[in-house]
Design a protein around this motif. Sequence first.
Motif, PDB file in Angstrom:
ATOM      1  N   SER A   1     -13.334  56.802 -24.767  1.00  8.40           N
ATOM      2  CA  SER A   1     -13.679  56.958 -23.540  1.00  8.40           C
ATOM      3  C   SER A   1     -11.946  57.176 -22.854  1.00  8.40           C
ATOM      4  N   MET A   2     -11.945  55.360 -23.842  1.00  9.22           N
ATOM      5  CA  MET A   2     -10.490  55.091 -22.610  1.00  9.22           C
ATOM      6  C   MET A   2      -9.211  55.932 -23.488  1.00  9.22           C
ATOM      7  N   LEU A   3      -9.449  56.322 -24.862  1.00 10.29           N
ATOM      8  CA  LEU A   3      -8.880  57.077 -25.220  1.00 10.29           C
ATOM      9  C   LEU A   3      -8.891  58.996 -25.158  1.00 10.29           C
ATOM     10  N   PHE A   4      -9.828  59.398 -24.153  1.00 11.57           N
ATOM     11  CA  PHE A   4     -10.088  60.359 -24.179  1.00 11.57           C
ATOM     12  C   PHE A   4      -8.760  60.240 -22.556  1.00 11.57           C
ATOM     13  N   THR A   5      -9.178  58.943 -21.825  1.00 13.39           N
ATOM     14  CA  THR A   5      -8.356  59.394 -20.544  1.00 13.39           C
ATOM     15  C   THR A   5      -7.019  59.244 -20.527  1.00 13.39           C
TER      16      THR A   5
ATOM     17  N   GLY B   1      -4.985  42.673 -19.223  1.00 17.61           N
ATOM     18  CA  GLY B   1      -5.585  43.531 -19.761  1.00 17.61           C
ATOM     19  C   GLY B   1      -5.807  44.977 -19.507  1.00 17.61           C
ATOM     20  N   LEU B   2      -6.773  45.125 -17.549  1.00 16.02           N
ATOM     21  CA  LEU B   2      -7.068  46.495 -17.692  1.00 16.02           C
ATOM     22  C   LEU B   2      -5.750  47.427 -17.257  1.00 16.02           C
ATOM     23  N   LEU B   3      -4.938  46.487 -16.647  1.00 17.55           N
ATOM     24  CA  LEU B   3      -3.187  46.723 -15.875  1.00 17.55           C
ATOM     25  C   LEU B   3      -2.715  47.840 -17.338  1.00 17.55           C
ATOM     26  N   THR B   4      -2.561  46.667 -17.836  1.00 16.08           N
ATOM     27  CA  THR B   4      -2.054  47.348 -19.176  1.00 16.08           C
ATOM     28  C   THR B   4      -2.431  48.185 -19.668  1.00 16.08           C
TER      29      THR B   4
ATOM     30  N   GLU C   1      -9.886  42.030 -24.811  1.00 16.93           N
ATOM     31  CA  GLU C   1      -9.569  43.112 -23.640  1.00 16.93           C
ATOM     32  C   GLU C   1      -9.476  44.227 -23.839  1.00 16.93           C
ATOM     33  N   LEU C   2      -8.389  43.912 -24.216  1.00 14.46           N
ATOM     34  CA  LEU C   2      -6.895  45.036 -24.723  1.00 14.46           C
ATOM     35  C   LEU C   2      -7.375  46.783 -25.983  1.00 14.46           C
ATOM     36  N   GLN C   3      -8.207  45.096 -26.976  1.00 14.33           N
ATOM     37  CA  GLN C   3      -8.649  45.552 -28.011  1.00 14.33           C
ATOM     38  C   GLN C   3      -9.593  46.421 -28.093  1.00 14.33           C
ATOM     39  N   SER C   4     -10.705  45.932 -26.994  1.00 13.90           N
ATOM     40  CA  SER C   4     -12.299  46.530 -26.180  1.00 13.90           C
ATOM     41  C   SER C   4     -12.149  47.578 -26.162  1.00 13.90           C
TER      42      SER C   4
END
Length: 484
Positions: free
Chosen positions: A18-22, A196-199, A9-12
């Motif tokens: 989008s996550m890097l932009f966030t 994973g999302l929390l981290t 989940e972390l790697q994904s």
Amino acid sequence: MIKIIFIKELQSCLLNRSMLFTWALITGLFILNASVSVIQYRDRVREHETIVLKNNQKLAFDAAGGGANKEVQSLFTGEPYEKVNSVSDMVLLKQKLSSPPSPFTFISGSVEGLVPDGAGMNLFEEPEFASFARFNPYMNSYFSIDYTNLMIYIISFFCICFSYNAFSGEKEDGTLRLMLSNSVSRASIIIAKFLGLLTVFLIPLLLGFMISCLIFELSPALEMGVAEYAKTGYFFFVSALLICLTLLTGFVVSALTQRSYVSLIVCLVCWAVMAIIIPNVSWIVTAQTDKIPAESAVYLEEAQQKRDLKDCYTGWRMDANGVPEEVALARKACIDRQTAIHNSLWREYHNQQFEQTRKAILISKVSPFGLFRFLGDKIAGTNYYGYAAFFEQVNNYQLNYQEYIIAKDQADPESRHLIWNEGLCTSLVSQQNIDPADVPKFTMQPSSFREVIADSLGDVFILCLWCIVLFAISFIAFVKYDVR
């Protein structure tokens, strides 16, 4: 197995643009918040210090009150006068007390322009709300970049965007069915996905907090001590709870729906209701159900009640020995009753305003986002909670000021000790000068970290309870979830 799914989940997320932009956006907003907060705090401190200096100068010599009379008298008599206040000057002196700016406006300070930042006070009357800071009301309609707003409107929105398809999206891709075919427990999947999302969201949050604290540390305008860092760390913990709550909201909706687009629509509606609608509607509802009179109505009621004092003595005369005792006592009794009417009406009005605000906050706390907003206010000591604490300390200071003036007057054997709220009494009280250094001066005492913890512990517990309930619902829903 939890570890494997967690890493996946972390790697994904980390490989997602989008996550890097966030991450970049969140970090940038924290840096912008810190930079703007330092500049604004420096300006507010300067304005506050100017008001305090002028008020302390007035306590030393009131050039607009009794001091002006001394200057006029000296022009006619040619006698020099000392620039110092006497007891009679202090009786009628009006002070402007400024609330010191909170160093935590970077946490919560979005409605500072709408909340009073000071109070007017004299010896006799109920202190009144006052605003001293330069403020453009048209500028307050724009979004304030403080930690609380960033969490509610930016970070929580991204949490929804990355959690709404936690199960429904993977069902559509077929990956959820594949994982369950390998004897992976559903408990492992939901726990690993959540962690994973929390981290992923805690990393930019922690980075933003650390960079902000570095900016504060390097700035000479903002002094960060142990108490300040403790409160900032406490807010970080509360922010982590809000992230947990928002992610779990996405999990619940995703586990109750079969299509990711349906999950997204439902999640956005839930987010809008909790973050925007309930917190804002609460003020509208309270304003309609718990109405308070306008200030003009209070003035009219005060004037009417004063006119109803039929037996109130209004005469004033002097004889060869000055003002007769019975005349002075009658006049004092009259003005004291008028002052009591004024204080009773305005104290009730101020209490109604505070009570109306408390009710609106209580309704707003039905939403966990409203609960979080006012947790931010409590930790920062700003907005309603900051001003309510300030006004309470102003009332306490007024009592100390009254005790000081009365004690000074009682210590003068030549005084007739008749003090009331009118200029006619000044010849009947002590004329002795007062040492400015002895006059009690107002200082605002901020809440300690221990007091903040004690005051906010109930709200934090409710926020934790929200997280537990949402996790339980999402777990039960996912256990029964059809992955076909």
